[in-house]
Scaffold this active site. Structure first.
Site, PDB file in Angstrom:
ATOM      1  N   HIS A  18       1.602  -8.187  -1.164  1.00  0.00           N
ATOM      2  CA  HIS A  18       1.447  -9.465  -0.451  1.00  0.00           C
ATOM      3  C   HIS A  18       2.085 -10.605  -1.253  1.00  0.00           C
ATOM      4  O   HIS A  18       2.763 -11.467  -0.700  1.00  0.00           O
ATOM      5  CB  HIS A  18      -0.037  -9.773  -0.216  1.00  0.00           C
ATOM      6  CG  HIS A  18      -0.702  -8.765   0.674  1.00  0.00           C
ATOM      7  ND1 HIS A  18      -1.139  -9.059   1.932  1.00  0.00           N
ATOM      8  CD2 HIS A  18      -0.971  -7.446   0.489  1.00  0.00           C
ATOM      9  CE1 HIS A  18      -1.662  -7.977   2.490  1.00  0.00           C
ATOM     10  NE2 HIS A  18      -1.572  -6.982   1.622  1.00  0.00           N
ATOM     11  N   ASP A 128      -1.822 -15.886   4.111  1.00  0.00           N
ATOM     12  CA  ASP A 128      -1.734 -14.453   4.341  1.00  0.00           C
ATOM     13  C   ASP A 128      -2.673 -14.075   5.481  1.00  0.00           C
ATOM     14  O   ASP A 128      -3.863 -14.438   5.461  1.00  0.00           O
ATOM     15  CB  ASP A 128      -2.151 -13.731   3.048  1.00  0.00           C
ATOM     16  CG  ASP A 128      -1.769 -12.263   3.061  1.00  0.00           C
ATOM     17  OD1 ASP A 128      -1.988 -11.598   4.090  1.00  0.00           O
ATOM     18  OD2 ASP A 128      -1.232 -11.794   2.044  1.00  0.00           O
ATOM     19  N   ALA A 366       8.888   0.452 -12.082  1.00  0.00           N
ATOM     20  CA  ALA A 366      10.355   0.447 -12.091  1.00  0.00           C
ATOM     21  C   ALA A 366      10.938  -0.733 -11.315  1.00  0.00           C
ATOM     22  O   ALA A 366      10.256  -1.319 -10.479  1.00  0.00           O
ATOM     23  CB  ALA A 366      10.848   1.747 -11.457  1.00  0.00           C
ATOM     24  N   HIS A 383       5.183   6.097  -0.154  1.00  0.00           N
ATOM     25  CA  HIS A 383       3.877   6.004   0.506  1.00  0.00           C
ATOM     26  C   HIS A 383       3.974   5.163   1.783  1.00  0.00           C
ATOM     27  O   HIS A 383       2.967   4.938   2.448  1.00  0.00           O
ATOM     28  CB  HIS A 383       2.869   5.370  -0.456  1.00  0.00           C
ATOM     29  CG  HIS A 383       3.153   3.918  -0.733  1.00  0.00           C
ATOM     30  ND1 HIS A 383       4.368   3.451  -1.181  1.00  0.00           N
ATOM     31  CD2 HIS A 383       2.372   2.807  -0.602  1.00  0.00           C
ATOM     32  CE1 HIS A 383       4.319   2.136  -1.316  1.00  0.00           C
ATOM     33  NE2 HIS A 383       3.116   1.726  -0.973  1.00  0.00           N
ATOM     34  N   ASN A 387       6.813  -3.143   2.219  1.00  0.00           N
ATOM     35  CA  ASN A 387       7.905  -3.659   1.382  1.00  0.00           C
ATOM     36  C   ASN A 387       8.840  -2.531   0.968  1.00  0.00           C
ATOM     37  O   ASN A 387      10.059  -2.674   1.034  1.00  0.00           O
ATOM     38  CB  ASN A 387       7.342  -4.355   0.135  1.00  0.00           C
ATOM     39  CG  ASN A 387       6.542  -5.584   0.499  1.00  0.00           C
ATOM     40  OD1 ASN A 387       7.091  -6.592   0.911  1.00  0.00           O
ATOM     41  ND2 ASN A 387       5.224  -5.491   0.382  1.00  0.00           N
ATOM     42  N   SER A 388       8.258  -1.423   0.538  1.00  0.00           N
ATOM     43  CA  SER A 388       9.082  -0.290   0.119  1.00  0.00           C
ATOM     44  C   SER A 388       9.925   0.211   1.286  1.00  0.00           C
ATOM     45  O   SER A 388      11.105   0.542   1.126  1.00  0.00           O
ATOM     46  CB  SER A 388       8.204   0.854  -0.399  1.00  0.00           C
ATOM     47  OG  SER A 388       7.501   0.428  -1.542  1.00  0.00           O
ATOM     48  N   GLU A 391      12.777  -2.170   1.863  1.00  0.00           N
ATOM     49  CA  GLU A 391      13.767  -2.097   0.775  1.00  0.00           C
ATOM     50  C   GLU A 391      14.623  -0.842   0.946  1.00  0.00           C
ATOM     51  O   GLU A 391      15.829  -0.851   0.698  1.00  0.00           O
ATOM     52  CB  GLU A 391      13.040  -2.111  -0.585  1.00  0.00           C
ATOM     53  CG  GLU A 391      12.437  -3.488  -0.902  1.00  0.00           C
ATOM     54  CD  GLU A 391      11.292  -3.458  -1.926  1.00  0.00           C
ATOM     55  OE1 GLU A 391      11.118  -2.427  -2.614  1.00  0.00           O
ATOM     56  OE2 GLU A 391      10.574  -4.471  -2.038  1.00  0.00           O
ATOM     57  N   ALA A 406      -4.121   2.013   5.082  1.00  0.00           N
ATOM     58  CA  ALA A 406      -3.932   0.905   6.026  1.00  0.00           C
ATOM     59  C   ALA A 406      -2.743   1.104   6.962  1.00  0.00           C
ATOM     60  O   ALA A 406      -2.726   2.047   7.755  1.00  0.00           O
ATOM     61  CB  ALA A 406      -3.828  -0.411   5.257  1.00  0.00           C
ATOM     62  N   ASP A 407      -1.733   0.229   6.846  1.00  0.00           N
ATOM     63  CA  ASP A 407      -0.597   0.248   7.768  1.00  0.00           C
ATOM     64  C   ASP A 407       0.376   1.399   7.513  1.00  0.00           C
ATOM     65  O   ASP A 407       1.259   1.658   8.329  1.00  0.00           O
ATOM     66  CB  ASP A 407       0.169  -1.076   7.650  1.00  0.00           C
ATOM     67  CG  ASP A 407       0.668  -1.324   6.229  1.00  0.00           C
ATOM     68  OD1 ASP A 407      -0.083  -1.064   5.274  1.00  0.00           O
ATOM     69  OD2 ASP A 407       1.823  -1.751   6.065  1.00  0.00           O
TER      70      ASP A 407
HETATM   71  N1  UDP Z   1       7.421  -2.099  -6.807  1.00  0.00           N
HETATM   72  C1  UDP Z   1       8.207  -2.274  -7.921  1.00  0.00           C
HETATM   73  N2  UDP Z   1       8.186  -1.294  -8.864  1.00  0.00           N
HETATM   74  C2  UDP Z   1       7.442  -0.166  -8.753  1.00  0.00           C
HETATM   75  C3  UDP Z   1       6.640  -0.016  -7.604  1.00  0.00           C
HETATM   76  C4  UDP Z   1       6.669  -0.997  -6.634  1.00  0.00           C
HETATM   77  O1  UDP Z   1       8.910  -3.271  -8.074  1.00  0.00           O
HETATM   78  O2  UDP Z   1       7.498   0.680  -9.651  1.00  0.00           O
HETATM   79  C5  UDP Z   1       7.457  -3.138  -5.756  1.00  0.00           C
HETATM   80  C6  UDP Z   1       8.221  -2.631  -4.558  1.00  0.00           C
HETATM   81  O3  UDP Z   1       9.601  -2.935  -4.719  1.00  0.00           O
HETATM   82  C7  UDP Z   1       7.567  -3.334  -3.406  1.00  0.00           C
HETATM   83  C8  UDP Z   1       6.139  -3.609  -3.887  1.00  0.00           C
HETATM   84  O4  UDP Z   1       6.140  -3.389  -5.298  1.00  0.00           O
HETATM   85  O5  UDP Z   1       8.213  -4.562  -3.141  1.00  0.00           O
HETATM   86  C9  UDP Z   1       5.112  -2.667  -3.280  1.00  0.00           C
HETATM   87  O6  UDP Z   1       4.844  -3.062  -1.995  1.00  0.00           O
HETATM   88  P1  UDP Z   1       4.586  -2.030  -0.825  1.00  0.00           P
HETATM   89  O7  UDP Z   1       4.296  -2.816   0.394  1.00  0.00           O
HETATM   90  O8  UDP Z   1       5.705  -1.065  -0.704  1.00  0.00           O
HETATM   91  O9  UDP Z   1       3.348  -1.171  -1.294  1.00  0.00           O
HETATM   92  P2  UDP Z   1       1.890  -1.525  -1.869  1.00  0.00           P
HETATM   93  O10 UDP Z   1       2.034  -1.637  -3.331  1.00  0.00           O
HETATM   94  O11 UDP Z   1       1.448  -2.795  -1.208  1.00  0.00           O
HETATM   95  O12 UDP Z   1       1.082  -0.335  -1.469  1.00  0.00           O
END
Ligand code: UDP
Length: 501
Positions: A18, A128, A366, A383, A387-388, A391, A406-407
């Site tokens: 978020h 949010d 990473a 997962h 965001n992932s 990307e 969740a989503d």
């Molecule tokens: N992320 C990162 N490095 C990692 C793991 C995650 O920079 O090793 C960032 C990833 O690029 C993304 C965010 O953390 O922007 C994770 O958001 P996401 O919605 O995918 O998953 P959540 O962590 O909310 O389950």
């Protein structure tokens, strides 16, 4: 005399997925000359300020400042572990965060925090959607317009909005003997897409009184009181569902993928990508980029389960054997808090350690965006956090989806069946499945997926270019917030009369 500029107060839910997109929006608005007060919870605020390079950050974004409210948890709470988010859902709605947010807004309206006239009284709150009750109650009382930013996909949010209907139809809670592959036909637009197992994870609770399920229902409904909605998605990907959401919000700004829009609008942003100022709440281990440089093009499978998912030692072993048995090079992010239960490091079979040394690289956190953009990466075992997913879409990297929370269940179904961008292995991770899907993806056996990944990545690029949908929607958002400054009669509660679920 300087023209007065808007002042947006931005309030993210305190979690990685978020804070990162909301900070990207903050930077974009700050780049448009807005003043921004970005409100984190206290422990994240302190941690974040330690991580970022404050001098570089302040030079690039002099009008963006950070403030804090409590998260409502007791000081001794570990703020990690399997119960953390569940506890946070309850604590964030307690009295302390709400009172402090109200005090903070009042001090911005009246007090010393206005900072000598430049930081005018708040023009709007961008809240949010996951903590919309907290934000909207306070902002409405103080007559500050609220725009909700929901950091999930439009598709997932649409399913959330339909949860009361699923309860009405007796589809939630699940009964013990329900067919998990049975089709859910009552969600408009998704009549032939979603199976029971594709519904958000909190639909699996045994009772509708479950506090997490109730939290999501209540926040989702409260959000519709906001005067507009921001989504980190792009029209080309989700326009049919975005149209449906328009019956709940008079205005929707789709401005994603935000990381790409940020990069296209603020070239200097790249200066920040090597520090944690890009919104990462953990130190990124960049050594894996050198390892990637040594691998052939599109040969590597990248595995990352985001910031919150936890897995059992058995699941870890199944993934690990599946990966080494696929005989493809792999880059795996194993967070220090990924594992539920005992630490496995001392018990890792020697065979696995040796085979990993031959073709694997494991790090604790990473630089994900850079990894996905690296020429050596051919697939992403994810997962399905939103965001992932975005990307990966942006980088044109096909996905293997293993959703947990969740989503993520909805996202993964859309990735595999609607957008044809990957393979959904939800609810299974046995080593033979993992081995097969990794081989299939890296060897390019799924032609339809490879083609869709290229096509949709192109659409994403077009959306953030000058004249593209997300580019233009950001301009509209900026203009509309500016117009709040001149329309003093504006009040979000008045704007939303008559719009109910
Ligand atoms: N992320 C990162 N490095 C990692 C793991 C995650 O920079 O090793 C960032 C990833 O690029 C993304 C965010 O953390 O922007 C994770 O958001 P996401 O919605 O995918 O998953 P959540 O962590 O909310 O389950």
């Amino acid at each position: 005399m300087d023209v007065p500029q808007p002042h947006a107060v931005i309030l993210p839910f305190p979690a990685q997925g978020h804070i990162k997109p909301m900070l990207m929006l903050a930077k974009l608005l700050s780049h448009a000359n807005f003043y921004i007060t970005f409100v984190n919870t206290l422990d994240i605020h302190n941690h974040f300020l330690e991580l970022i390079n404050q001098t570089t950050f302040n030079n690039l974004f002099p009008r963006l400042r950070f403030m804090a409210i409590p998260d409502g948890l007791p000081p001794e709470h570990p703020r990690s572990g399997p119960q953390f988010i569940r506890d946070l859902f309850i604590s964030i709605l307690s009295a302390a965060p709400k009172h402090k947010f109200r005090d903070l807004l009042l001090s911005l309206i009246n007090g010393p925090e206005t900072g000598g006239g430049q930081w005018s009284t708040p023009t709007c709150v961008i809240a949010d959607g996951l903590i919309s009750i907290l934000a909207i109650d306070v902002a409405e009382e103080l007559h500050i317009p609220v725009i909700a930013f929901r950091t999930v996909s439009a598709s997932s949010y649409w399913v959330y909005l339909n949860i009361p209907k699923l309860i009405e139809e007796g589809l939630i809670p699940f009964q013990g003997d329900d067919d998990m592959d049975g089709l859910i036909t009552c969600i408009p637009g998704f009549q032939s897409l979603l199976r029971r197992r594709d519904l958000p994870s909190f639909c699996r609770f045994e009772s509708i009184e479950n506090p997490v399920l109730q939290f999501f229902i209540n926040q989702t409904l409260a959000m519709t009181r906001a005067s507009a909605l921001i989504l980190n998605t792009f029209d080309g990907l989700e326009s049919p569902i975005i149209s449906k959401l328009l019956s709940f919000f008079p205005k929707i700004y789709t401005i994603g993928p935000l990381h790409a829009l940020l990069e296209s609008r603020i070239k200097d942003h790249l200066l920040l990508s090597h520090s944690s100022s890009n919104g990462s709440l953990r130190e990124q281990d960049r050594t894996c980029l050198a390892w990637l440089d040594s691998q052939p093009s599109k040969s590597v499978v990248y595995i990352n389960f985001g910031s919150l998912v936890m897995i059992t030692p058995d699941q870890l072993m199944e993934f690990w054997y599946g990966l080494v048995n696929s005989e493809k090079p792999f880059l795996w992010v194993i967070r220090e808090d990924l594992l539920l239960g005992e630490d496995m490091v001392n018990e890792t079979p020697q065979e696995l350690t040796m085979r990993t040394r031959e073709r694997g690289c494991i790090v604790g956190w990473a630089p994900q965006e850079e990894i996905l953009a690296h020429r050596a990466v051919g697939g992403f075992l994810t997962h399905s956090g939103w965001n992932s997913t975005l990307e990966s879409i942006w980088a044109g990297v096909p996905m293997i989806c293993w959703p947990q929370l969740a989503d993520q269940q909805v996202n993964s179904r859309c990735v595999s069946e609607l957008w044809k961008l990957g393979i959904d292995i939800k609810d299974t991770c046995d080593r033979s499945t993992v081995e097969k899907v990794v081989r299939d993806l890296i060897e390019g056996k799924r032609e339809e997926i490879m083609k869709s990944s290229d096509d949709i990545a192109r659409m994403a690029r077009d959306s953030v270019r000058e004249g593209g949908s997300s580019y233009c929607n950001l301009e509209k958002l900026v203009d509309d917030i500016r117009s709040f400054m001149s329309s003093s009669q504006y009040a979000s509660s008045e704007c939303n009369e008559g719009r109910k679920l």
